[in-house]
Design an enzyme around this catalytic site. Structure first.
Site, PDB file in Angstrom:
ATOM      1  N   SER A 273       0.796  -1.241  -0.127  1.00  9.77           N
ATOM      2  CA  SER A 273       0.024  -0.132  -0.054  1.00  9.77           C
ATOM      3  C   SER A 273       0.915   1.472   0.013  1.00  9.77           C
ATOM      4  O   SER A 273       0.499   2.416  -0.729  1.00  9.77           O
ATOM      5  CB  SER A 273      -0.830   0.153   1.398  1.00  9.77           C
ATOM      6  OG  SER A 273      -0.311  -0.005   2.370  1.00  9.77           O
ATOM      7  N   HIS A 303      -1.748  -8.917   2.099  1.00 10.52           N
ATOM      8  CA  HIS A 303      -1.425  -7.555   2.785  1.00 10.52           C
ATOM      9  C   HIS A 303      -2.587  -7.178   3.871  1.00 10.52           C
ATOM     10  O   HIS A 303      -3.013  -7.989   4.685  1.00 10.52           O
ATOM     11  CB  HIS A 303      -1.386  -6.457   1.754  1.00 10.52           C
ATOM     12  CG  HIS A 303      -0.617  -5.128   2.094  1.00 10.52           C
ATOM     13  ND1 HIS A 303      -0.187  -5.124   3.455  1.00 10.52           N
ATOM     14  CD2 HIS A 303      -0.772  -3.982   1.705  1.00 10.52           C
ATOM     15  CE1 HIS A 303       0.193  -3.657   3.239  1.00 10.52           C
ATOM     16  NE2 HIS A 303      -0.219  -3.033   2.360  1.00 10.52           N
ATOM     17  N   HIS A 349       5.849 -12.648   7.506  1.00 15.65           N
ATOM     18  CA  HIS A 349       6.138 -11.236   7.396  1.00 15.65           C
ATOM     19  C   HIS A 349       7.318 -11.150   6.326  1.00 15.65           C
ATOM     20  O   HIS A 349       8.313 -11.928   6.350  1.00 15.65           O
ATOM     21  CB  HIS A 349       6.367 -10.358   8.467  1.00 15.65           C
ATOM     22  CG  HIS A 349       6.066  -8.765   7.928  1.00 15.65           C
ATOM     23  ND1 HIS A 349       7.137  -7.932   7.562  1.00 15.65           N
ATOM     24  CD2 HIS A 349       5.063  -8.224   8.049  1.00 15.65           C
ATOM     25  CE1 HIS A 349       6.412  -6.858   7.402  1.00 15.65           C
ATOM     26  NE2 HIS A 349       5.190  -6.825   7.602  1.00 15.65           N
ATOM     27  N   ARG A 358       2.952  -4.335  16.543  1.00 12.34           N
ATOM     28  CA  ARG A 358       1.801  -4.059  16.691  1.00 12.34           C
ATOM     29  C   ARG A 358       0.743  -5.181  17.042  1.00 12.34           C
ATOM     30  O   ARG A 358      -0.280  -4.770  17.712  1.00 12.34           O
ATOM     31  CB  ARG A 358       1.323  -3.567  15.236  1.00 12.34           C
ATOM     32  CG  ARG A 358       2.354  -2.398  14.706  1.00 12.34           C
ATOM     33  CD  ARG A 358       1.979  -2.421  13.298  1.00 12.34           C
ATOM     34  NE  ARG A 358       2.371  -3.724  12.469  1.00 12.34           N
ATOM     35  CZ  ARG A 358       2.370  -3.781  11.065  1.00 12.34           C
ATOM     36  NH1 ARG A 358       1.863  -2.845  10.406  1.00 12.34           N
ATOM     37  NH2 ARG A 358       2.653  -5.027  10.616  1.00 12.34           N
ATOM     38  N   ASP A 404      -2.258  -8.310  11.622  1.00 13.75           N
ATOM     39  CA  ASP A 404      -3.473  -8.516  11.247  1.00 13.75           C
ATOM     40  C   ASP A 404      -4.145  -9.707  12.110  1.00 13.75           C
ATOM     41  O   ASP A 404      -5.088 -10.078  12.063  1.00 13.75           O
ATOM     42  CB  ASP A 404      -3.741  -9.042   9.984  1.00 13.75           C
ATOM     43  CG  ASP A 404      -3.169  -7.793   8.902  1.00 13.75           C
ATOM     44  OD1 ASP A 404      -3.656  -6.597   9.246  1.00 13.75           O
ATOM     45  OD2 ASP A 404      -2.430  -8.015   8.051  1.00 13.75           O
TER      46      ASP A 404
HETATM   47  N1  CMX Z   1       1.500 -19.701   6.318  1.00 12.28           N
HETATM   48  C1  CMX Z   1       1.889 -20.479   5.464  1.00 12.28           C
HETATM   49  N2  CMX Z   1       2.978 -20.488   4.729  1.00 12.28           N
HETATM   50  C2  CMX Z   1       3.761 -19.286   4.822  1.00 12.28           C
HETATM   51  C3  CMX Z   1       3.393 -18.208   5.400  1.00 12.28           C
HETATM   52  C4  CMX Z   1       2.206 -18.530   6.595  1.00 12.28           C
HETATM   53  N3  CMX Z   1       1.548 -17.723   7.251  1.00 12.28           N
HETATM   54  N4  CMX Z   1       4.208 -17.122   5.458  1.00 12.28           N
HETATM   55  C5  CMX Z   1       5.036 -17.665   4.725  1.00 12.28           C
HETATM   56  N5  CMX Z   1       4.666 -18.813   3.868  1.00 12.28           N
HETATM   57  C6  CMX Z   1       5.230 -19.431   2.829  1.00 12.28           C
HETATM   58  C7  CMX Z   1       5.216 -18.806   1.746  1.00 12.28           C
HETATM   59  O1  CMX Z   1       4.027 -18.935   1.087  1.00 12.28           O
HETATM   60  C8  CMX Z   1       6.535 -19.135   0.963  1.00 12.28           C
HETATM   61  O2  CMX Z   1       5.844 -20.407   0.318  1.00 12.28           O
HETATM   62  P1  CMX Z   1       6.405 -20.944  -1.223  1.00 12.28           P
HETATM   63  O3  CMX Z   1       7.834 -20.895  -1.198  1.00 12.28           O
HETATM   64  O4  CMX Z   1       5.685 -22.362  -1.282  1.00 12.28           O
HETATM   65  O5  CMX Z   1       5.790 -19.823  -1.997  1.00 12.28           O
HETATM   66  C9  CMX Z   1       7.307 -19.550   2.094  1.00 12.28           C
HETATM   67  O6  CMX Z   1       6.435 -19.655   3.260  1.00 12.28           O
HETATM   68  C10 CMX Z   1       8.629 -18.292   1.981  1.00 12.28           C
HETATM   69  O7  CMX Z   1       7.796 -17.169   2.274  1.00 12.28           O
HETATM   70  P2  CMX Z   1       8.343 -15.875   3.125  1.00 12.28           P
HETATM   71  O8  CMX Z   1       9.865 -15.584   2.519  1.00 12.28           O
HETATM   72  O9  CMX Z   1       8.639 -16.466   4.662  1.00 12.28           O
HETATM   73  O10 CMX Z   1       7.370 -14.786   3.264  1.00 12.28           O
HETATM   74  P3  CMX Z   1       7.089 -13.701   2.158  1.00 12.28           P
HETATM   75  O11 CMX Z   1       7.923 -12.521   2.258  1.00 12.28           O
HETATM   76  O12 CMX Z   1       7.096 -14.129   0.775  1.00 12.28           O
HETATM   77  O13 CMX Z   1       5.654 -13.468   2.246  1.00 12.28           O
HETATM   78  C11 CMX Z   1       3.644 -13.029   3.586  1.00 12.28           C
HETATM   79  C12 CMX Z   1       5.111 -12.345   3.474  1.00 12.28           C
HETATM   80  C13 CMX Z   1       3.146 -12.124   4.562  1.00 12.28           C
HETATM   81  C14 CMX Z   1       2.884 -12.375   2.216  1.00 12.28           C
HETATM   82  C15 CMX Z   1       3.339 -14.439   3.983  1.00 12.28           C
HETATM   83  O14 CMX Z   1       3.926 -14.514   5.231  1.00 12.28           O
HETATM   84  C16 CMX Z   1       1.958 -14.775   4.292  1.00 12.28           C
HETATM   85  O15 CMX Z   1       1.385 -15.185   3.267  1.00 12.28           O
HETATM   86  N6  CMX Z   1       1.667 -14.578   5.486  1.00 12.28           N
HETATM   87  C17 CMX Z   1       0.037 -14.734   5.702  1.00 12.28           C
HETATM   88  C18 CMX Z   1      -0.654 -13.543   5.091  1.00 12.28           C
HETATM   89  C19 CMX Z   1      -0.667 -12.500   6.252  1.00 12.28           C
HETATM   90  O16 CMX Z   1      -1.028 -12.630   7.360  1.00 12.28           O
HETATM   91  N7  CMX Z   1      -0.439 -11.165   5.708  1.00 12.28           N
HETATM   92  C20 CMX Z   1      -0.498  -9.933   6.213  1.00 12.28           C
HETATM   93  C21 CMX Z   1       0.825  -9.480   6.484  1.00 12.28           C
HETATM   94  C22 CMX Z   1       0.997  -8.143   7.115  1.00 12.28           C
HETATM   95  C23 CMX Z   1       0.146  -6.847   6.296  1.00 12.28           C
HETATM   96  O17 CMX Z   1       0.670  -6.883   5.098  1.00 12.28           O
HETATM   97  O18 CMX Z   1      -0.640  -6.421   6.659  1.00 12.28           O
END
Ligand code: CMX
Length: 465
Positions: A273, A303, A349, A358, A404
């Protein structure tokens, strides 16, 4: 005392001659309750500082880019300047150098309240200084006075189909507000670029002022009888007016909203964002168009929409395990989520590597105000069980909860149960950070953003050399 008439060149001379001048100047700005006047003094000094810095260090390297970074969502590439906040992977966010507990302690509060007022956080983000109570009150008043919506936006909101997601309603209404942009008008009339920030400031103040009215209208149209949201009260703060318009009158809920709207505001510049608002703004799209673009990014489930996803997931979990669950039942549900190829919402994250502060401050709010709430107990139990499982997966870089993961349970407790609405509240808060930065981006004359991209074919050729 009108010491603010000193010219900025004089101030620079004064600062060079006297090392204590910054403290002196801080004292001066503490007397000024008009935010724009404070900025008018600060901007030339900051412009000069950056000019000198770039003259000396413009060619200095700050990092390197690998092939993995290019395919991996640009993680770790230092490619943006963002003045208002910096995110440390272990410690979490600092707003102009202040951590969340420091903000809770040092920012002005409402009478009888314990949580910081978002108005104060905005002042801090824009100026880098902790505001006085008088300065915060001046912002509350100014936002109340700028809150009225143009008729076409009210009509548009009232004609939105209630099945349209609240975030789509929100970003559409913000886009339509650009009819009011002073920046777009001034640009079309040929204003000099040194004045851009002043119009971006006016638009940003107007937009922030109007957001609670838009957001409350969406809530009442979508989930209540759609009847009028009532009038803005000049004597109430921004959060209190928002709560009243939503139809909530519990003072504890208003306190929660002050905290909520403070902590969701800013998370440095690279998140979707913030980066989107910055990118679109760099094309000199006005603040309404820029922020609406940022909102569309916030509406993604990885996000901001994750706060909605968390509640949907928790409800399913609660339906399955009830209130007298065992740890094994929780583990089974979490593994089921992962094995079906879904993420555990609210965990992980891109930058953080510890529990999000937070999350922690919302947990502390819950421990204080709703320690026996069954949903909070479930959230607290999930906090124990999820991190070891995500660690066991082996690929998740951060197994800890993010913001979140905790916001929804608090809103549920106070009766705001419509989870599809939660990201709208995140968006109202996010405006504070991204618009504070947008003002500075134009003040510093940052150019249109245009990083270089390569095709895989070209990259293979280049790396293979
Ligand atoms: N549950 C399951 N798998 C997860 C995970 C979770 N909460 N967090 C990361 N992973 C997985 C990723 O999907 C990725 O898998 P692949 O390699 O198979 O694609 C792997 O772990 C590596 O990811 P990462 O480097 O740890 O995380 P990213 O930087 O790529 O992504 C985020 C970060 C937030 C998108 C991810 O942790 C996620 O999807 N979390 C759940 C959604 C969420 O809570 N989002 C809110 C974030 C805060 C905000 O912006 O408001």
């Amino acid at each position: 005392m009108s010491l603010f008439r000193i010219s900025s060149t004089k101030i620079l001379e004064l600062q060079k001659a006297c090392p204590t001048a910054s403290i002196l100047l801080r004292g001066l700005s503490a007397e000024q309750t008009n935010l724009k006047s404070v900025l008018q003094e600060k901007i030339p000094r900051e412009q000069e500082k950056i000019k000198e810095f770039r003259k000396k260090h413009g060619g200095t390297k700050v990092g390197e880019v690998t092939v993995d970074m290019m395919y991996g969502g640009m993680r770790g590439i230092k490619g943006l300047v963002w003045e208002t906040s910096v995110l440390d992977p272990d410690e979490g966010i600092r707003f102009r150098g202040l951590s969340i507990p420091e903000c809770q302690q040092q920012l002005p509060k409402a009478k009888g309240g314990e949580e910081p007022l978002p108005e104060g956080l905005f002042w801090l983000l824009v100026t880098g200084e902790i505001p006085t109570e008088a300065q915060v009150q001046a912002i509350s008043k100014e936002w109340a006075q700028r809150a009225e919506l143009p008729a076409h936006v009210v009509t548009m909101l009232n004609n939105m189909p209630s099945k349209l997601h609240p975030m789509s309603q929100f970003s559409a209404a913000v886009t339509a507000l650009n009819s009011e942009s002073t920046f777009a008008k001034a640009y079309s009339e040929g204003v000099h670029k040194s004045k851009y920030w002043e119009y971006v400031y006016e638009d940003s103040m107007n937009l922030i002022a109007k957001l609670p009215v838009i957001a409350a209208t969406i809530y009442r149209n979508t989930y209540r009888d759609g009847k009028g949201i009532g009038a803005i009260d000049d004597n109430k703060d921004w959060s209190a007016n928002y709560c009243t318009m939503l139809g909530f009158d519990d003072p504890k809920f208003t306190e929660l909203m002050r905290l909520y709207l403070t902590i969701h505001s800013d998370h440095e510049g690279g998140n979707v964002s913030a980066h989107t608002t910055h990118l679109v703004g760099s094309a000199l799209s006005d603040p309404y168009l820029s922020f609406a673009a940022g909102l569309n990014g916030l509406a993604g489930p990885l996000h901001g929409l994750a706060n909605q996803e968390v509640l949907v997931w928790l409800e399913k979990l609660r339906k399955q395990v009830g209130d007298n669950f065992t740890e094994d039942q929780l583990k089974e549900f979490i593994w089921k989520t992962l094995k079906s190829g879904q993420v555990v919402p609210g965990y992980g994250h891109a930058v953080l590597r510890k529990t999000d502060p937070r999350y922690t401050c919302q947990r502390e709010f819950a421990l204080k105000h709703l320690p026996n709430d069954p949903l909070f107990k479930l959230v607290a139990a999930v906090y124990k069980v999820v991190p070891p499982i995500l660690t066991e997966l082996g690929k998740v870089k951060n197994p800890w909860p993010n913001v979140d993961s905790h916001s929804g349970v608090l809103l549920q407790y106070y009766g705001l149960k419509e989870m599809n609405y939660y990201t709208v509240m995140f968006g109202v808060s996010r405006a504070l950070g991204v618009l504070a930065q947008l003002i500075w981006s134009r003040a510093l004359g940052l150019p249109i953003e245009r990083p270089k991209s390569l095709s895989t074919e070209l990259l293979i050729k280049q790396v293979g050399k």
